[in-house]
Design an enzyme around this catalytic site. Structure first.
Site, mmCIF file in Angstrom:
data_model
loop_
_atom_site.group_PDB
_atom_site.id
_atom_site.type_symbol
_atom_site.label_atom_id
_atom_site.label_comp_id
_atom_site.label_asym_id
_atom_site.label_seq_id
_atom_site.Cartn_x
_atom_site.Cartn_y
_atom_site.Cartn_z
ATOM 1 C CB CYS A 20 7.176 -30.490 -29.342
ATOM 2 S SG CYS A 20 5.846 -29.535 -28.739
ATOM 3 C CD GLU A 52 4.114 -20.607 -21.724
ATOM 4 O OE1 GLU A 52 4.884 -20.062 -21.002
ATOM 5 O OE2 GLU A 52 4.486 -21.428 -22.890
ATOM 6 C CB CYS A 77 6.510 -22.967 -33.376
ATOM 7 S SG CYS A 77 6.007 -22.027 -34.570
ATOM 8 C CB CYS A 113 6.470 -34.176 -31.257
ATOM 9 S SG CYS A 113 4.872 -34.828 -31.873
ATOM 10 C CB CYS A 169 1.023 -32.544 -25.632
ATOM 11 S SG CYS A 169 0.572 -33.580 -27.102
ATOM 12 C CB CYS A 214 -0.465 -19.128 -30.975
ATOM 13 S SG CYS A 214 0.083 -20.757 -31.042
HETATM 14 N N1 SAH Z 1 -0.198 -30.543 -31.285
HETATM 15 C C1 SAH Z 1 -0.565 -29.783 -32.510
HETATM 16 C C2 SAH Z 1 -0.334 -28.426 -32.461
HETATM 17 C C3 SAH Z 1 0.669 -27.843 -31.575
HETATM 18 S S1 SAH Z 1 2.251 -27.621 -32.094
HETATM 19 C C4 SAH Z 1 0.534 -30.279 -33.604
HETATM 20 O O1 SAH Z 1 1.577 -31.027 -33.213
HETATM 21 O O2 SAH Z 1 0.311 -30.047 -34.804
HETATM 22 C C5 SAH Z 1 2.429 -26.534 -33.700
HETATM 23 C C6 SAH Z 1 3.435 -26.600 -34.511
HETATM 24 O O3 SAH Z 1 4.666 -26.287 -33.847
HETATM 25 C C7 SAH Z 1 3.475 -28.122 -34.778
HETATM 26 O O4 SAH Z 1 3.840 -28.135 -36.469
HETATM 27 C C8 SAH Z 1 4.834 -28.355 -34.122
HETATM 28 O O5 SAH Z 1 5.065 -29.878 -34.644
HETATM 29 C C9 SAH Z 1 5.546 -27.508 -34.271
HETATM 30 N N2 SAH Z 1 6.789 -27.313 -33.347
HETATM 31 C C10 SAH Z 1 6.841 -28.097 -32.065
HETATM 32 N N3 SAH Z 1 7.904 -27.748 -31.347
HETATM 33 C C11 SAH Z 1 8.532 -26.964 -32.313
HETATM 34 C C12 SAH Z 1 9.791 -26.285 -32.230
HETATM 35 N N4 SAH Z 1 11.000 -26.571 -31.201
HETATM 36 N N5 SAH Z 1 10.474 -25.626 -33.138
HETATM 37 C C13 SAH Z 1 9.780 -25.289 -34.025
HETATM 38 N N6 SAH Z 1 8.469 -25.940 -34.294
HETATM 39 C C14 SAH Z 1 8.043 -26.705 -33.243
HETATM 40 FE FE1 SF4 Z 2 2.020 -32.468 -28.866
HETATM 41 FE FE2 SF4 Z 2 4.254 -30.846 -29.283
HETATM 42 FE FE3 SF4 Z 2 3.868 -33.219 -30.767
HETATM 43 FE FE4 SF4 Z 2 2.122 -31.071 -31.022
HETATM 44 S S1 SF4 Z 2 4.173 -31.131 -31.383
HETATM 45 S S2 SF4 Z 2 1.289 -33.332 -30.651
HETATM 46 S S3 SF4 Z 2 2.203 -30.325 -28.874
HETATM 47 S S4 SF4 Z 2 4.048 -33.087 -28.570
#
Ligand code: SAH
Ligand code: SF4
Length: 398
Positions: free
Chosen positions: A146, A119, A372, A143, A139, A132
Site C-alpha cells: 500500500c 486525498e 485503491c 501494509c 497511516c 472514497c
Molecule cells: N486502512 C484501511 C482502509 C484503506 S485501504 C484498510 O486497510 O482496510 C482500502 C483498500 O485498498 C484496502 O483493502 C487496502 O488493502 C487496499 N489497497 C491498498 N493498497 C493497494 C494497492 N496498491 N492495490 C490494490 N489495493 C490496495
Molecule cells: Fe494503512 Fe494502507 Fe494498510 Fe490500509 S492498507 S492499513 S491505509 S497501510
C-alpha cells in the site's frame, strides 16, 4: 428571538466543547455532533430553552442546504445571525487540486490545518457514485503493498475534516439542493467508503462523529448501508463499527495463511487470522443482507494460487461474506506485481463456485493515481526508504 444584546466573544469551555478554536477565536461548527453544537451555541449566548431549535435550524442550513454564510440563514433573526458570525465559522478543508481521469474518476488533493494534505476520490458508475474518503494523514500501519503505508502518520483527521471531504465533493459536483427547485432524488454521491488514506478504526471517535453527521436525516441523509468502513483488522474496535456507527464493514484480508498475512498486513502479528475471524463471526447484526466484504488484493505469486482460493473458502465458512478481488495497483517502487487476468479469474471462479459473490474490482482513475492504495500526499513530511518498504515486505534488498 431574544438575543438583542451583542454577544460576548465565545469563551470556550473545554469540557462542554471538546473542539479546537481557530486562531481568530471562532469555532468551526462543521464536525460538531448535535450535542456538541448545542453546547457551543449555548456558550455563545443562545438561551438554553432555544438551543434545540437553533441546532435544528443551523444544522439544516449547513448539512441540508450546504450554506457557508450565516447571513444566508434567512429563518434566523438578523441579530442571531450576527451572533453566529461573531463566534463561529463554517469551514471545510481547502481543495488544492482536482484531477479528472479519462474514466470520469475525480481526485481531490485537500489541504487541512497544519498544511497537511489528504486525498479524496469520487468514482462515478452507472448505478451509483462512490466517494472514497480518508481518515488519517498517512497511516501508522505498514501494509507492504500500500502506497499510503509508505508514508509515516502525520495525524488523525478531525471529524470536521472527515465530514468536510463529503461536503467539498458535493460542492464540486453541485449536489446541494436548490431552494425552491423540485426535489431531486438522484444522488451523485450515493455511497461513501472509508477506503482512502489511514486506518479508520485507529481514529474511531472522529470517524463515528463524522459518519453520524453524514447519516443524519436532517442533512446529507445517506443511509447507513451506503457507508462502508474498511479496516486492516483492528480487532478490539471492530464490534463498535456496528454498535456505534451501524455502517457496513469491509476487511482487508489479503492472505490465507498467517505467514503471508504477517508480511502483507503486519497488524496480523498482533491479531492473527483466527482472532480476526472470531471477531467477524461475532460482528453484531451480521446477516445475509449485511455481509462483510473481504478485500483481497491480487499479488502475482504471493497470494493468488488455487490453494489460496480453496483455503479462503474454508476460512469464510459460516460468515455471511462477499469477496472483493482487487487487482494490485502499482505505484513507484512497489515491491509486487499484479496477478494476471487468468489467475484472477480462476481465483474468482473458485470463490464463486463455493457460493460467495466474488466481484473483481475494476481499477479506476489509474491515470491520475487515484486507484485503491495509490493515494499518498506528494508533500508528505516523512518518507520511508525503498529499503524500509522491502524489509517490511520481507523481501530483503531490492
Ligand atoms: N486502512 C484501511 C482502509 C484503506 S485501504 C484498510 O486497510 O482496510 C482500502 C483498500 O485498498 C484496502 O483493502 C487496502 O488493502 C487496499 N489497497 C491498498 N493498497 C493497494 C494497492 N496498491 N492495490 C490494490 N489495493 C490496495
Ligand atoms: Fe494503512 Fe494502507 Fe494498510 Fe490500509 S492498507 S492499513 S491505509 S497501510
Amino acid at each position: 428571538m431574544t438575543n438583542a444584546q451583542p454577544a460576548a466573544p465565545l469563551v470556550p469551555d473545554v469540557h462542554a466543547i471538546p473542539r479546537k478554536i481557530a486562531a481568530d477565536g471562532k469555532m468551526n461548527l462543521v464536525g460538531l455532533t448535535r450535542d456538541g453544537m448545542r453546547a457551543a451555541l449555548i456558550a455563545a449566548g443562545t438561551p438554553e430553552r432555544q438551543a434545540k431549535m437553533r441546532v435544528g435550524q443551523v444544522w439544516q442550513w449547513i448539512y441540508h442546504w450546504g450554506v457557508r454564510d450565516f447571513s444566508a440563514m434567512t429563518n434566523l433573526a438578523k441579530d442571531y445571525r450576527q451572533l453566529l458570525a461573531e463566534n463561529f465559522t463554517i469551514t471545510l478543508p481547502e481543495v488544492v487540486t482536482r484531477q479528472i481521469s479519462a474514466d470520469g474518476t475525480r481526485k481531490y488533493l485537500v489541504r487541512i490545518a497544519g498544511g497537511h494534505e489528504v486525498e479524496v476520490v469520487y468514482i462515478p458508475e452507472d448505478s451509483r457514485g462512490t466517494l472514497c474518503i480518508s481518515s488519517q494523514v498517512g497511516c501508522t500501519l505498514t501494509c507492504s503493498f500500500c502506497h499510503t503505508g509508505t508514508q509515516k502518520l502525520v495525524r488523525n483527521l478531525t471529524a470536521a475534516e472527515i465530514v468536510g471531504q463529503v461536503m467539498l465533493a458535493r460542492d464540486d459536483l453541485g449536489e446541494w439542493p436548490v431552494q425552491g427547485a423540485p426535489k431531486d432524488e438522484t444522488r451523485l454521491i450515493s455511497n461513501v467508503v472509508l477506503m482512502g488514506m489511514g486506518e479508520p478504526l485507529y481514529n474511531f471517535d472522529n470517524v463515528r462523529d463524522a459518519m453520524k453527521i453524514v447519516m443524519d436525516n436532517e442533512g446529507i441523509a445517506l443511509g447507513r448501508r451506503r457507508i462502508t468502513l474498511s479496516t486492516s483488522g483492528v480487532v478490539p474496535e471492530i464490534a463498535r463499527t456496528a454498535t456505534e456507527i451501524g455502517c457496513l464493514l469491509a476487511v482487508s484480508f489479503h492472505a490465507t495463511t498467517d505467514a503471508v498475512r504477517d508480511q502483507l498486513v503486519p497488524i496480523n502479528k498482533k491479531w492473527n487470522i483466527a482472532t480476526l475471524l472470531d471477531a467477524l463471526r461475532a460482528y453484531p447484526g451480521l446477516s445475509n443482507s449485511e455481509r462483510i466484504t473481504f478485500e483481497y488484493v491480487m499479488l502475482e505469486g504471493v497470494n493468488d494460487s488455487k490453494e489460496d482460493a480453496y483455503r479462503l473458502v474454508e476460512l469464510l465458512r459460516g460468515i455471511p461474506a462477499k469477496v472483493n478481488l482487487i487487482p494490485f495497483n502499482e505505484w513507484p517502487g512497489a515491491p509486487y506485481k499484479r496477478s494476471s487476468g487468468n489467475r484472477i479469474h480462476t481465483f474468482a471462479d473458485i470463490i464463486h463456485n463455493a457460493g460467495y459473490a466474488s466481484p473483481i474490482r475494476t481499477p479506476r482513475g489509474e491515470d491520475i493515481m487515484a486507484a485503491c492504495g495509490q493515494l499518498k500526499s506528494a508533500t508528505e513530511r516523512a518518507r520511508k526508504s525503498r529499503a524500509e518498504i522491502a524489509a517490511e515486505a520481507g523481501l530483503g534488498k531490492v
